[in-house]
Design a protein around this motif. Structure first.
Motif, PDB file in Angstrom:
ATOM      1  N   HIS A   1      -6.312  -6.592  -0.705  1.00  9.78           N
ATOM      2  CA  HIS A   1      -7.198  -5.415  -0.711  1.00  9.78           C
ATOM      3  C   HIS A   1      -6.369  -4.128  -0.806  1.00  9.78           C
ATOM      4  O   HIS A   1      -6.493  -3.219   0.025  1.00  9.78           O
ATOM      5  CB  HIS A   1      -8.095  -5.398   0.532  1.00  9.78           C
ATOM      6  N   TYR A   2      -5.530  -4.098  -1.814  1.00  9.57           N
ATOM      7  CA  TYR A   2      -4.614  -2.962  -2.003  1.00  9.57           C
ATOM      8  C   TYR A   2      -5.358  -1.633  -2.093  1.00  9.57           C
ATOM      9  O   TYR A   2      -6.383  -1.501  -2.759  1.00  9.57           O
ATOM     10  CB  TYR A   2      -3.794  -3.159  -3.274  1.00  9.57           C
ATOM     11  N   LYS A   3      -4.769  -0.644  -1.418  1.00 10.43           N
ATOM     12  CA  LYS A   3      -5.228   0.743  -1.536  1.00 10.43           C
ATOM     13  C   LYS A   3      -4.059   1.644  -1.180  1.00 10.43           C
ATOM     14  O   LYS A   3      -3.523   1.570  -0.075  1.00 10.43           O
ATOM     15  CB  LYS A   3      -6.413   1.025  -0.601  1.00 10.43           C
TER      16      LYS A   3
ATOM     17  N   ILE B   1      -5.048 -10.334  -4.770  1.00  9.80           N
ATOM     18  CA  ILE B   1      -6.351  -9.662  -4.669  1.00  9.80           C
ATOM     19  C   ILE B   1      -6.808  -9.621  -3.213  1.00  9.80           C
ATOM     20  O   ILE B   1      -7.420  -8.651  -2.751  1.00  9.80           O
ATOM     21  CB  ILE B   1      -7.389 -10.376  -5.559  1.00  9.80           C
TER      22      ILE B   1
ATOM     23  N   ASN C   1       0.810  -1.218   0.000  1.00  9.61           N
ATOM     24  CA  ASN C   1       0.000   0.000   0.000  1.00  9.61           C
ATOM     25  C   ASN C   1       0.845   1.271   0.000  1.00  9.61           C
ATOM     26  O   ASN C   1       0.314   2.365  -0.186  1.00  9.61           O
ATOM     27  CB  ASN C   1      -0.935   0.022   1.218  1.00  9.61           C
TER      28      ASN C   1
ATOM     29  N   GLY D   1      -6.919  -3.671  -7.913  1.00  6.29           N
ATOM     30  CA  GLY D   1      -6.968  -2.280  -7.465  1.00  6.29           C
ATOM     31  C   GLY D   1      -5.712  -1.474  -7.732  1.00  6.29           C
ATOM     32  O   GLY D   1      -5.649  -0.289  -7.385  1.00  6.29           O
TER      33      GLY D   1
ATOM     34  N   LYS E   1      -7.648  -5.516 -11.595  1.00  9.02           N
ATOM     35  CA  LYS E   1      -8.713  -6.143 -10.818  1.00  9.02           C
ATOM     36  C   LYS E   1      -8.427  -6.061  -9.327  1.00  9.02           C
ATOM     37  O   LYS E   1      -9.337  -5.901  -8.509  1.00  9.02           O
ATOM     38  CB  LYS E   1      -8.857  -7.608 -11.245  1.00  9.02           C
TER      39      LYS E   1
ATOM     40  N   GLU F   1      -2.787   0.501  -9.964  1.00 10.39           N
ATOM     41  CA  GLU F   1      -2.544   1.176 -11.224  1.00 10.39           C
ATOM     42  C   GLU F   1      -1.305   0.506 -11.817  1.00 10.39           C
ATOM     43  O   GLU F   1      -0.331   0.262 -11.089  1.00 10.39           O
ATOM     44  CB  GLU F   1      -2.280   2.667 -10.996  1.00 10.39           C
TER      45      GLU F   1
END
Length: 249
Positions: A135-137, A132, A22, A56, A54, A58
């Motif tokens: 929950h990458y942010k 996935i 993250n 999250g 998918k 870029e």
């Protein structure tokens, strides 16, 4: 009681490790992995990008123009590795920082399909299940070259002492040079990237620290240190060509 404490520490450690992705703005995707022969063979680069989106992230291919405002050390560099196994295709994913340090390794995806394209697709997508699940942010944290150096310096002394240190020749480096290339470690040497970032040259180690087998734009030559500079040397029309290259290892 001790077992509960140990499990709690391991759980916290796992969370902290998985959340480290993250800290990075985007992911750079190579067009070719070590176990395939051509760019985007079996559509693996395409599948990698679609799965990253998918998840999250870029994502950009190495040959894409990166938008302004991205420092190379704010980016992750993805690699897909193959485990040799009998009758089973096994792939796993690694995210590395700008210095080649592994930030995260996925679970291994498996497939028993015989067709390579089907097997690689299934294995890669299975490996991406754990990615996935992160929950990458992006958390807005700024990762710079300085912070990466600090992280490396924090390596325990015992670990450093047990690992041979490969000495590099003394070469002048102008950090303000717009053509400066940055060396990222690979299994057999380095890849040199520019600030976009794009892979410009690939280096293979030799028995000498001041000389590499070098490949650039399909031309094979050597990268040699002399007179406190690096030079890419190759033959063209039976004549030796020597090009000065600015490199930061």
């Amino acid at each position: 009681m001790k077992i509960k404490v140990l499990l709690a520490l391991l759980f916290c450690s796992a969370i902290g490790f998985s959340q480290s992705v993250n800290d990075y703005k985007a992911v750079i995707i190579p067009l070719k992995y070590d176990f395939i022969k051509t760019d985007n063979q079996y559509r693996l680069a395409t599948l990698t990008k679609s799965n990253l989106l998918k998840a999250g992230f870029e994502a950009f291919y190495t040959n894409e123009q990166i938008p302004a405002g991205y420092d190379r050390c704010e980016l992750l560099y993805i690699d897909v590795k193959k485990d040799n196994a009998f009758l089973v295709t096994k792939l796993f994913i690694q995210f590395k920082d700008c210095y080649g340090k592994v930030i995260y390794t996925s679970e291994t995806g498996k497939s028993r399909e015989k067709d390579y394209e089907v097997a690689y697709k299934e294995s890669l997508e299975n490996a991406f299940t754990s990615v996935i699940g992160l929950h990458y942010k992006y958390n807005g944290k700024t990762v710079s070259s300085t912070s990466s150096n600090v992280a490396q310096a924090a390596t325990p002394v015992a670990a450093v002492a047990s690992t041979p240190i490969e000495e590099k020749p003394s070469v002048n480096v102008n950090l303000s040079d717009p053509n400066l290339l940055y060396a990222q470690p690979t299994e057999n040497g380095f890849q040199l990237i520019d600030k976009t970032p794009k892979v410009v040259m690939k280096l293979l180690k030799t028995s000498r620290a001041d000389s590499f087998i070098a490949i650039k734009d399909g031309i094979q030559g050597s990268l040699n240190a002399k007179d406190n500079q690096w030079y890419f040397e190759y033959y063209q029309n039976d004549k030796l060509v020597s090009e000065k290259v600015s490199v930061k290892f």
